[in-house]
Design an enzyme around this catalytic site. Structure first.
Site, PDB file in Angstrom:
ATOM      1  N   HIS A   1       0.663   4.815   7.257  1.00 18.82           N
ATOM      2  CA  HIS A   1       0.457   5.475   5.975  1.00 18.82           C
ATOM      3  C   HIS A   1       0.574   6.996   6.109  1.00 18.82           C
ATOM      4  O   HIS A   1       0.501   7.543   7.205  1.00 18.82           O
ATOM      5  CB  HIS A   1      -0.909   5.092   5.407  1.00 18.82           C
ATOM      6  CG  HIS A   1      -1.006   3.643   5.031  1.00 18.82           C
ATOM      7  ND1 HIS A   1      -1.483   2.685   5.906  1.00 18.82           N
ATOM      8  CD2 HIS A   1      -0.677   3.000   3.894  1.00 18.82           C
ATOM      9  CE1 HIS A   1      -1.448   1.503   5.314  1.00 18.82           C
ATOM     10  NE2 HIS A   1      -0.958   1.659   4.095  1.00 18.82           N
TER      11      HIS A   1
ATOM     12  N   SER B   1       0.818  -1.220   0.000  1.00 14.99           N
ATOM     13  CA  SER B   1       0.000   0.000   0.000  1.00 14.99           C
ATOM     14  C   SER B   1       0.849   1.267   0.000  1.00 14.99           C
ATOM     15  O   SER B   1       0.391   2.325  -0.453  1.00 14.99           O
ATOM     16  CB  SER B   1      -0.943   0.002   1.210  1.00 14.99           C
ATOM     17  OG  SER B   1      -0.211  -0.137   2.418  1.00 14.99           O
TER      18      SER B   1
ATOM     19  N   ASP C   1      -3.985   5.535  12.184  1.00 16.28           N
ATOM     20  CA  ASP C   1      -2.987   4.957  11.279  1.00 16.28           C
ATOM     21  C   ASP C   1      -1.703   5.776  11.339  1.00 16.28           C
ATOM     22  O   ASP C   1      -1.641   6.896  10.830  1.00 16.28           O
ATOM     23  CB  ASP C   1      -3.551   4.936   9.859  1.00 16.28           C
ATOM     24  CG  ASP C   1      -2.623   4.264   8.859  1.00 16.28           C
ATOM     25  OD1 ASP C   1      -1.472   3.971   9.207  1.00 16.28           O
ATOM     26  OD2 ASP C   1      -3.063   4.049   7.708  1.00 16.28           O
TER      27      ASP C   1
END
Length: 428
Positions: free
Chosen positions: A402, A166, A399
Protein backbone atom coordinates in the site's frame (compact mmCIF):
# COMPACT_ATOMS: atom_id res chain seq x y z
CA UNK A 1 -7.26 15.28 -39.44
CA UNK A 2 -5.76 18.70 -38.77
CA UNK A 3 -3.42 18.40 -41.74
CA UNK A 4 -6.26 17.45 -44.07
CA UNK A 5 -8.31 20.40 -42.83
CA UNK A 6 -5.38 22.79 -43.27
CA UNK A 7 -4.66 21.66 -46.80
CA UNK A 8 -8.30 21.93 -47.81
CA UNK A 9 -8.77 25.33 -46.24
CA UNK A 10 -5.49 26.64 -47.56
CA UNK A 11 -6.27 25.53 -51.10
CA UNK A 12 -9.71 27.11 -51.08
CA UNK A 13 -8.72 30.43 -49.62
CA UNK A 14 -5.54 30.69 -51.68
CA UNK A 15 -7.69 30.69 -54.79
CA UNK A 16 -9.91 33.32 -53.23
CA UNK A 17 -6.92 35.45 -52.33
CA UNK A 18 -5.55 35.32 -55.86
CA UNK A 19 -8.86 36.46 -57.27
CA UNK A 20 -8.90 39.27 -54.72
CA UNK A 21 -5.43 40.28 -55.94
CA UNK A 22 -6.53 40.54 -59.60
CA UNK A 23 -8.53 43.79 -59.75
CA UNK A 24 -10.78 44.39 -62.72
CA UNK A 25 -10.75 48.22 -62.47
CA UNK A 26 -9.14 50.09 -65.41
CA UNK A 27 -5.53 51.16 -65.27
CA UNK A 28 -4.85 54.68 -63.90
CA UNK A 29 -1.58 56.48 -64.42
CA UNK A 30 0.41 54.01 -66.50
CA UNK A 31 2.35 50.79 -65.93
CA UNK A 32 4.17 51.84 -62.73
CA UNK A 33 0.94 52.70 -60.88
CA UNK A 34 -0.71 49.56 -62.21
CA UNK A 35 2.18 47.41 -60.95
CA UNK A 36 2.13 49.10 -57.54
CA UNK A 37 -1.63 48.77 -57.30
CA UNK A 38 -1.59 45.10 -58.18
CA UNK A 39 1.28 44.40 -55.78
CA UNK A 40 -0.55 46.20 -53.00
CA UNK A 41 -3.74 44.20 -53.57
CA UNK A 42 -1.83 40.93 -53.74
CA UNK A 43 -0.03 41.79 -50.49
CA UNK A 44 -3.33 42.63 -48.78
CA UNK A 45 -4.91 39.44 -50.08
CA UNK A 46 -2.03 37.28 -48.88
CA UNK A 47 -2.12 38.95 -45.47
CA UNK A 48 -5.84 38.29 -45.14
CA UNK A 49 -5.32 34.71 -46.26
CA UNK A 50 -2.59 34.04 -43.69
CA UNK A 51 -4.59 35.70 -40.90
CA UNK A 52 -7.72 33.70 -41.75
CA UNK A 53 -5.91 30.35 -41.98
CA UNK A 54 -4.13 30.96 -38.64
CA UNK A 55 -7.40 31.95 -36.98
CA UNK A 56 -9.23 28.92 -38.35
CA UNK A 57 -6.37 26.61 -37.42
CA UNK A 58 -6.19 27.91 -33.85
CA UNK A 59 -9.96 27.75 -33.50
CA UNK A 60 -9.99 24.19 -34.77
CA UNK A 61 -7.29 23.13 -32.33
CA UNK A 62 -9.06 24.63 -29.34
CA UNK A 63 -12.61 23.69 -30.24
CA UNK A 64 -11.86 20.22 -31.58
CA UNK A 65 -8.78 18.95 -29.76
CA UNK A 66 -7.40 15.75 -31.20
CA UNK A 67 -7.39 12.44 -29.40
CA UNK A 68 -3.66 12.79 -28.95
CA UNK A 69 -4.11 16.06 -27.09
CA UNK A 70 -6.82 14.49 -24.99
CA UNK A 71 -4.56 11.59 -24.16
CA UNK A 72 -1.98 14.05 -22.94
CA UNK A 73 -4.37 15.56 -20.43
CA UNK A 74 -5.63 18.59 -22.32
CA UNK A 75 -7.76 21.00 -20.34
CA UNK A 76 -7.20 19.85 -16.77
CA UNK A 77 -7.10 23.40 -15.45
CA UNK A 78 -8.76 26.53 -16.74
CA UNK A 79 -5.59 28.51 -16.14
CA UNK A 80 -3.09 25.95 -17.40
CA UNK A 81 -1.99 25.50 -20.96
CA UNK A 82 -2.78 22.34 -22.93
CA UNK A 83 -0.16 19.62 -22.66
CA UNK A 84 2.31 20.31 -25.40
CA UNK A 85 5.15 18.30 -26.82
CA UNK A 86 8.37 19.84 -25.56
CA UNK A 87 10.87 17.47 -27.06
CA UNK A 88 9.68 17.08 -30.60
CA UNK A 89 8.50 13.52 -29.98
CA UNK A 90 5.26 11.75 -29.19
CA UNK A 91 3.87 12.20 -25.70
CA UNK A 92 2.91 9.12 -23.72
CA UNK A 93 1.32 10.12 -20.43
CA UNK A 94 2.55 6.97 -18.71
CA UNK A 95 6.13 7.02 -19.98
CA UNK A 96 8.44 9.37 -18.14
CA UNK A 97 10.19 9.88 -14.83
CA UNK A 98 9.68 11.36 -11.36
CA UNK A 99 10.95 14.87 -10.75
CA UNK A 100 11.15 16.98 -7.57
CA UNK A 101 8.16 19.29 -7.22
CA UNK A 102 7.56 21.78 -4.42
CA UNK A 103 3.86 22.11 -5.30
CA UNK A 104 3.11 18.79 -3.56
CA UNK A 105 1.43 17.60 -1.45
CA UNK A 106 -1.99 18.80 -2.54
CA UNK A 107 -3.64 18.11 0.84
CA UNK A 108 -2.94 17.12 4.44
CA UNK A 109 -4.20 13.66 5.42
CA UNK A 110 -4.57 14.74 9.03
CA UNK A 111 -7.16 17.29 7.88
CA UNK A 112 -9.06 14.76 5.75
CA UNK A 113 -11.34 12.53 7.85
CA UNK A 114 -11.77 10.09 4.97
CA UNK A 115 -8.08 9.15 4.77
CA UNK A 116 -7.37 6.01 6.78
CA UNK A 117 -5.01 6.47 9.69
CA UNK A 118 -3.05 3.49 8.39
CA UNK A 119 -2.06 5.40 5.23
CA UNK A 120 -1.13 8.67 6.97
CA UNK A 121 2.59 7.96 7.18
CA UNK A 122 3.60 11.32 8.66
CA UNK A 123 1.08 10.97 11.49
CA UNK A 124 2.35 7.44 12.08
CA UNK A 125 5.93 8.48 12.75
CA UNK A 126 7.68 8.94 9.42
CA UNK A 127 10.24 11.71 9.90
CA UNK A 128 11.25 12.60 6.34
CA UNK A 129 8.79 14.10 3.87
CA UNK A 130 10.87 13.75 0.72
CA UNK A 131 8.47 11.11 -0.63
CA UNK A 132 5.76 13.80 -0.85
CA UNK A 133 7.75 16.01 -3.23
CA UNK A 134 7.87 13.97 -6.44
CA UNK A 135 5.71 14.62 -9.48
CA UNK A 136 5.40 12.44 -12.57
CA UNK A 137 6.88 14.07 -15.68
CA UNK A 138 5.71 12.42 -18.92
CA UNK A 139 8.22 12.18 -21.74
CA UNK A 140 7.99 15.09 -24.20
CA UNK A 141 5.09 16.83 -22.47
CA UNK A 142 3.74 18.23 -19.20
CA UNK A 143 0.63 17.48 -17.14
CA UNK A 144 -1.44 20.56 -16.24
CA UNK A 145 -1.95 21.50 -12.61
CA UNK A 146 -4.95 19.96 -10.81
CA UNK A 147 -7.64 22.64 -10.54
CA UNK A 148 -9.99 21.52 -7.77
CA UNK A 149 -12.64 24.18 -8.48
CA UNK A 150 -12.98 23.11 -12.10
CA UNK A 151 -13.28 19.45 -11.09
CA UNK A 152 -15.88 20.15 -8.40
CA UNK A 153 -18.05 22.07 -10.86
CA UNK A 154 -17.74 19.39 -13.54
CA UNK A 155 -18.76 16.68 -11.06
CA UNK A 156 -21.84 18.56 -9.91
CA UNK A 157 -24.88 16.25 -9.83
CA UNK A 158 -22.85 13.15 -10.76
CA UNK A 159 -21.94 9.76 -9.30
CA UNK A 160 -18.35 8.48 -9.26
CA UNK A 161 -17.85 4.80 -8.36
CA UNK A 162 -14.64 2.93 -7.52
CA UNK A 163 -14.72 -0.88 -7.57
CA UNK A 164 -11.91 -3.18 -6.48
CA UNK A 165 -9.57 -4.03 -3.63
CA UNK A 166 -7.83 -1.91 -1.00
CA UNK A 167 -5.78 -0.16 -3.69
CA UNK A 168 -9.04 1.07 -5.16
CA UNK A 169 -10.12 2.24 -1.72
CA UNK A 170 -6.84 4.16 -1.39
CA UNK A 171 -7.49 5.94 -4.69
CA UNK A 172 -11.06 6.63 -3.54
CA UNK A 173 -9.76 8.21 -0.32
CA UNK A 174 -7.20 10.21 -2.29
CA UNK A 175 -9.82 11.69 -4.62
CA UNK A 176 -12.06 12.70 -1.71
CA UNK A 177 -9.16 14.40 0.07
CA UNK A 178 -8.16 16.21 -3.13
CA UNK A 179 -11.71 17.48 -3.69
CA UNK A 180 -12.22 18.51 -0.06
CA UNK A 181 -9.54 21.18 -0.42
CA UNK A 182 -11.90 23.15 -2.67
CA UNK A 183 -14.92 23.04 -0.33
CA UNK A 184 -15.26 25.69 2.37
CA UNK A 185 -17.92 23.96 4.46
CA UNK A 186 -16.27 20.65 5.38
CA UNK A 187 -19.40 19.57 7.26
CA UNK A 188 -21.24 19.44 3.94
CA UNK A 189 -19.14 16.37 3.09
CA UNK A 190 -20.17 13.15 4.82
CA UNK A 191 -20.38 9.35 4.51
CA UNK A 192 -23.95 8.60 3.45
CA UNK A 193 -24.53 5.88 6.06
CA UNK A 194 -22.49 7.47 8.83
CA UNK A 195 -19.87 4.71 8.56
CA UNK A 196 -16.24 5.05 9.53
CA UNK A 197 -13.66 4.17 6.89
CA UNK A 198 -12.75 0.50 7.48
CA UNK A 199 -10.99 -2.19 5.50
CA UNK A 200 -13.77 -4.77 5.43
CA UNK A 201 -16.97 -2.83 4.75
CA UNK A 202 -18.29 -3.53 1.25
CA UNK A 203 -19.76 -0.11 0.52
CA UNK A 204 -18.67 3.41 1.39
CA UNK A 205 -20.15 6.54 -0.12
CA UNK A 206 -19.16 10.15 0.50
CA UNK A 207 -21.53 12.90 -0.52
CA UNK A 208 -20.48 16.43 -1.44
CA UNK A 209 -23.84 18.03 -0.68
CA UNK A 210 -22.85 21.53 -1.83
CA UNK A 211 -22.20 20.13 -5.30
CA UNK A 212 -24.78 17.31 -5.22
CA UNK A 213 -22.43 14.44 -6.15
CA UNK A 214 -21.14 11.28 -4.49
CA UNK A 215 -17.84 9.43 -4.62
CA UNK A 216 -18.41 5.76 -3.78
CA UNK A 217 -16.37 2.63 -3.16
CA UNK A 218 -17.47 -0.99 -3.54
CA UNK A 219 -15.18 -3.66 -2.18
CA UNK A 220 -14.87 -6.43 -4.76
CA UNK A 221 -11.35 -7.79 -4.63
CA UNK A 222 -11.80 -10.29 -7.50
CA UNK A 223 -14.66 -8.57 -9.40
CA UNK A 224 -16.22 -12.02 -9.85
CA UNK A 225 -18.31 -14.03 -7.39
CA UNK A 226 -16.68 -15.79 -4.48
CA UNK A 227 -18.71 -18.88 -3.53
CA UNK A 228 -18.45 -21.46 -0.80
CA UNK A 229 -17.39 -25.07 -1.15
CA UNK A 230 -19.33 -26.97 -3.84
CA UNK A 231 -21.29 -30.05 -2.83
CA UNK A 232 -19.03 -32.38 -4.75
CA UNK A 233 -15.31 -31.70 -4.79
CA UNK A 234 -11.93 -32.56 -3.26
CA UNK A 235 -11.48 -31.83 0.44
CA UNK A 236 -8.85 -29.22 -0.29
CA UNK A 237 -11.47 -27.07 -2.04
CA UNK A 238 -13.09 -24.81 0.55
CA UNK A 239 -14.39 -22.11 -1.77
CA UNK A 240 -14.38 -21.12 -5.41
CA UNK A 241 -14.15 -18.09 -7.63
CA UNK A 242 -16.95 -18.29 -10.18
CA UNK A 243 -15.06 -16.85 -13.09
CA UNK A 244 -18.09 -16.61 -15.37
CA UNK A 245 -20.22 -14.60 -12.92
CA UNK A 246 -19.57 -11.01 -11.94
CA UNK A 247 -19.81 -10.07 -8.26
CA UNK A 248 -23.41 -10.09 -7.03
CA UNK A 249 -23.15 -6.41 -6.04
CA UNK A 250 -22.38 -5.42 -9.64
CA UNK A 251 -25.99 -4.28 -10.09
CA UNK A 252 -25.05 -1.30 -7.90
CA UNK A 253 -22.26 -0.14 -10.20
CA UNK A 254 -23.82 0.48 -13.59
CA UNK A 255 -25.97 3.54 -12.83
CA UNK A 256 -23.01 5.87 -12.52
CA UNK A 257 -21.24 8.60 -14.47
CA UNK A 258 -17.66 7.48 -13.84
CA UNK A 259 -16.56 3.90 -13.09
CA UNK A 260 -13.01 3.02 -12.02
CA UNK A 261 -12.04 -0.66 -11.66
CA UNK A 262 -9.03 -2.56 -10.39
CA UNK A 263 -8.17 -6.07 -9.26
CA UNK A 264 -4.87 -7.89 -8.80
CA UNK A 265 -3.56 -7.82 -5.25
CA UNK A 266 -5.61 -10.87 -4.20
CA UNK A 267 -4.72 -12.98 -7.23
CA UNK A 268 -1.87 -14.79 -5.47
CA UNK A 269 -1.22 -18.36 -4.39
CA UNK A 270 -1.29 -17.31 -0.75
CA UNK A 271 -4.74 -15.75 -0.98
CA UNK A 272 -6.18 -18.41 -3.28
CA UNK A 273 -4.83 -21.96 -3.26
CA UNK A 274 -3.27 -21.79 0.20
CA UNK A 275 -6.68 -20.87 1.63
CA UNK A 276 -8.47 -23.61 -0.33
CA UNK A 277 -9.94 -21.27 -2.96
CA UNK A 278 -9.97 -22.64 -6.52
CA UNK A 279 -11.61 -21.70 -9.78
CA UNK A 280 -15.00 -22.62 -11.19
CA UNK A 281 -16.65 -22.06 -14.57
CA UNK A 282 -20.29 -23.04 -14.74
CA UNK A 283 -20.59 -26.14 -12.57
CA UNK A 284 -17.11 -27.36 -13.39
CA UNK A 285 -14.15 -27.00 -11.04
CA UNK A 286 -10.95 -25.91 -12.77
CA UNK A 287 -8.36 -27.30 -10.36
CA UNK A 288 -5.52 -27.17 -12.86
CA UNK A 289 -6.18 -23.63 -14.10
CA UNK A 290 -3.34 -21.17 -13.54
CA UNK A 291 -3.91 -17.87 -11.79
CA UNK A 292 -3.15 -15.83 -14.91
CA UNK A 293 -5.55 -17.91 -17.01
CA UNK A 294 -8.24 -17.47 -14.36
CA UNK A 295 -7.56 -13.72 -14.24
CA UNK A 296 -8.03 -13.51 -18.01
CA UNK A 297 -11.32 -15.43 -17.79
CA UNK A 298 -12.56 -13.17 -14.99
CA UNK A 299 -11.71 -10.03 -16.98
CA UNK A 300 -13.50 -11.42 -20.04
CA UNK A 301 -16.58 -11.80 -17.82
CA UNK A 302 -16.15 -8.22 -16.63
CA UNK A 303 -15.75 -6.97 -20.22
CA UNK A 304 -18.92 -8.76 -21.32
CA UNK A 305 -20.81 -7.19 -18.42
CA UNK A 306 -19.60 -3.72 -19.36
CA UNK A 307 -20.54 -4.18 -23.01
CA UNK A 308 -24.05 -5.47 -22.26
CA UNK A 309 -24.98 -3.57 -19.09
CA UNK A 310 -23.28 -0.17 -18.92
CA UNK A 311 -24.48 2.78 -20.97
CA UNK A 312 -21.11 4.02 -22.15
CA UNK A 313 -22.71 7.06 -23.76
CA UNK A 314 -23.20 8.26 -20.21
CA UNK A 315 -20.68 6.34 -18.11
CA UNK A 316 -16.93 6.85 -18.53
CA UNK A 317 -15.01 3.69 -17.62
CA UNK A 318 -11.43 3.25 -16.41
CA UNK A 319 -9.42 0.20 -15.46
CA UNK A 320 -6.23 0.78 -13.48
CA UNK A 321 -3.35 -1.58 -14.15
CA UNK A 322 -1.51 -3.58 -11.49
CA UNK A 323 0.24 -1.61 -8.74
CA UNK A 324 3.81 -2.87 -8.10
CA UNK A 325 5.01 -3.66 -4.60
CA UNK A 326 8.56 -3.45 -3.25
CA UNK A 327 8.97 -6.47 -1.02
CA UNK A 328 12.30 -8.23 -0.85
CA UNK A 329 12.07 -12.02 -1.36
CA UNK A 330 8.34 -11.79 -2.10
CA UNK A 331 7.95 -15.51 -2.84
CA UNK A 332 9.67 -16.64 0.36
CA UNK A 333 7.48 -15.74 3.33
CA UNK A 334 10.21 -16.57 5.83
CA UNK A 335 12.66 -14.12 4.23
CA UNK A 336 10.24 -11.48 2.95
CA UNK A 337 11.05 -7.95 4.13
CA UNK A 338 9.97 -4.39 3.48
CA UNK A 339 12.56 -1.64 3.16
CA UNK A 340 11.12 1.82 2.47
CA UNK A 341 13.75 4.04 0.87
CA UNK A 342 14.11 7.81 1.23
CA UNK A 343 14.11 8.48 -2.51
CA UNK A 344 12.67 6.76 -5.61
CA UNK A 345 14.68 3.97 -7.20
CA UNK A 346 16.76 4.77 -10.25
CA UNK A 347 15.90 1.41 -11.84
CA UNK A 348 12.64 -0.57 -11.79
CA UNK A 349 14.38 -3.95 -11.30
CA UNK A 350 11.68 -5.67 -13.37
CA UNK A 351 8.76 -4.32 -11.36
CA UNK A 352 7.57 -2.31 -14.36
CA UNK A 353 6.22 -5.51 -15.92
CA UNK A 354 3.14 -7.45 -14.80
CA UNK A 355 1.20 -10.26 -16.49
CA UNK A 356 -1.96 -8.80 -14.96
CA UNK A 357 -1.34 -5.43 -16.59
CA UNK A 358 -0.72 -7.17 -19.92
CA UNK A 359 -4.01 -9.06 -19.61
CA UNK A 360 -5.91 -5.85 -18.77
CA UNK A 361 -4.54 -4.17 -21.89
CA UNK A 362 -5.34 -7.19 -24.05
CA UNK A 363 -8.93 -7.49 -22.81
CA UNK A 364 -9.69 -3.77 -23.11
CA UNK A 365 -8.16 -3.65 -26.60
CA UNK A 366 -10.68 -6.23 -27.79
CA UNK A 367 -13.73 -4.57 -26.24
CA UNK A 368 -16.44 -2.98 -28.38
CA UNK A 369 -16.98 0.00 -26.04
CA UNK A 370 -14.53 2.72 -24.89
CA UNK A 371 -12.54 1.93 -21.73
CA UNK A 372 -9.42 3.82 -20.65
CA UNK A 373 -6.58 1.88 -19.04
CA UNK A 374 -4.61 3.84 -16.44
CA UNK A 375 -1.16 2.31 -16.94
CA UNK A 376 0.34 2.93 -13.52
CA UNK A 377 2.57 -0.17 -13.27
CA UNK A 378 5.74 1.27 -14.74
CA UNK A 379 5.60 4.61 -12.96
CA UNK A 380 4.93 2.96 -9.60
CA UNK A 381 7.87 0.62 -10.02
CA UNK A 382 10.30 3.44 -9.13
CA UNK A 383 8.53 4.46 -5.90
CA UNK A 384 10.08 2.24 -3.24
CA UNK A 385 10.07 5.40 -1.09
CA UNK A 386 6.30 5.91 -1.11
CA UNK A 387 4.97 2.76 0.54
CA UNK A 388 3.46 2.66 4.03
CA UNK A 389 6.23 0.39 5.35
CA UNK A 390 6.29 0.47 9.17
CA UNK A 391 4.48 3.83 9.28
CA UNK A 392 0.94 2.50 9.66
CA UNK A 393 -1.51 2.00 12.49
CA UNK A 394 0.03 -1.47 12.85
CA UNK A 395 3.78 -0.69 12.94
CA UNK A 396 4.74 -4.28 13.78
CA UNK A 397 3.53 -5.32 10.31
CA UNK A 398 5.49 -3.49 7.60
CA UNK A 399 3.63 -2.87 4.34
CA UNK A 400 5.40 -2.56 0.99
CA UNK A 401 2.20 -2.92 -1.04
CA UNK A 402 0.00 0.00 0.00
CA UNK A 403 0.92 3.65 -0.51
CA UNK A 404 1.14 6.60 1.85
CA UNK A 405 -1.43 9.38 1.53
CA UNK A 406 -0.74 11.93 0.21
CA UNK A 407 1.29 10.09 -2.37
CA UNK A 408 1.24 8.02 -5.55
CA UNK A 409 -2.57 7.49 -5.68
CA UNK A 410 -2.97 11.26 -6.03
CA UNK A 411 -1.17 11.03 -9.36
CA UNK A 412 -3.56 8.26 -10.48
CA UNK A 413 -6.43 10.65 -9.83
CA UNK A 414 -4.70 13.50 -11.66
CA UNK A 415 -4.45 11.22 -14.70
CA UNK A 416 -8.07 10.13 -14.42
CA UNK A 417 -9.35 13.70 -14.11
CA UNK A 418 -7.15 14.68 -17.04
CA UNK A 419 -8.90 12.13 -19.25
CA UNK A 420 -12.35 13.09 -17.98
CA UNK A 421 -11.91 16.77 -18.73
CA UNK A 422 -10.20 16.22 -22.03
CA UNK A 423 -10.93 13.10 -24.03
CA UNK A 424 -14.41 12.56 -22.60
CA UNK A 425 -15.16 16.27 -22.07
CA UNK A 426 -17.12 15.11 -18.99
CA UNK A 427 -20.21 16.76 -20.38
CA UNK A 428 -21.57 17.37 -16.93
Amino acid sequence: MVNTFSRSTSGHYTRKGLNFGSPKSPRVGGHRKTWVSRSFHILVGCSLLITFVLAMGCGYVYVFPSLTQAFHGYGLSKDSKPVESNGGGTCDLFEGNWEPYNGYPLYNSSECPFAERGFNCLANGRKDNDYLKWRWKPKNCDVPVFDVRVVLERLRGKRVVFVGDSMSRTQWESLICLLMTGVEDKKSIYEVNGNNITKQIRFLGVRFSSFNFTVEFYRSVFLVQHGWVPRIGPKRVRSTLKLDKLDDISKEWSDSDVLIFNTGQWWTTGKLFDTGCYFQVGKALKLGMSITAAYKTALDTWASWVETTVNTNRTKIFFRSFEPSHWSHWSDQSRRSCNVTQFPMSETEGRDQSPFSDIISEVVKNMTVPVTVLQVTSMGAFRSDAHVGPYSDMPAVADCSHWCLPGVPDVWNEFMVSFLLAEYKLDL
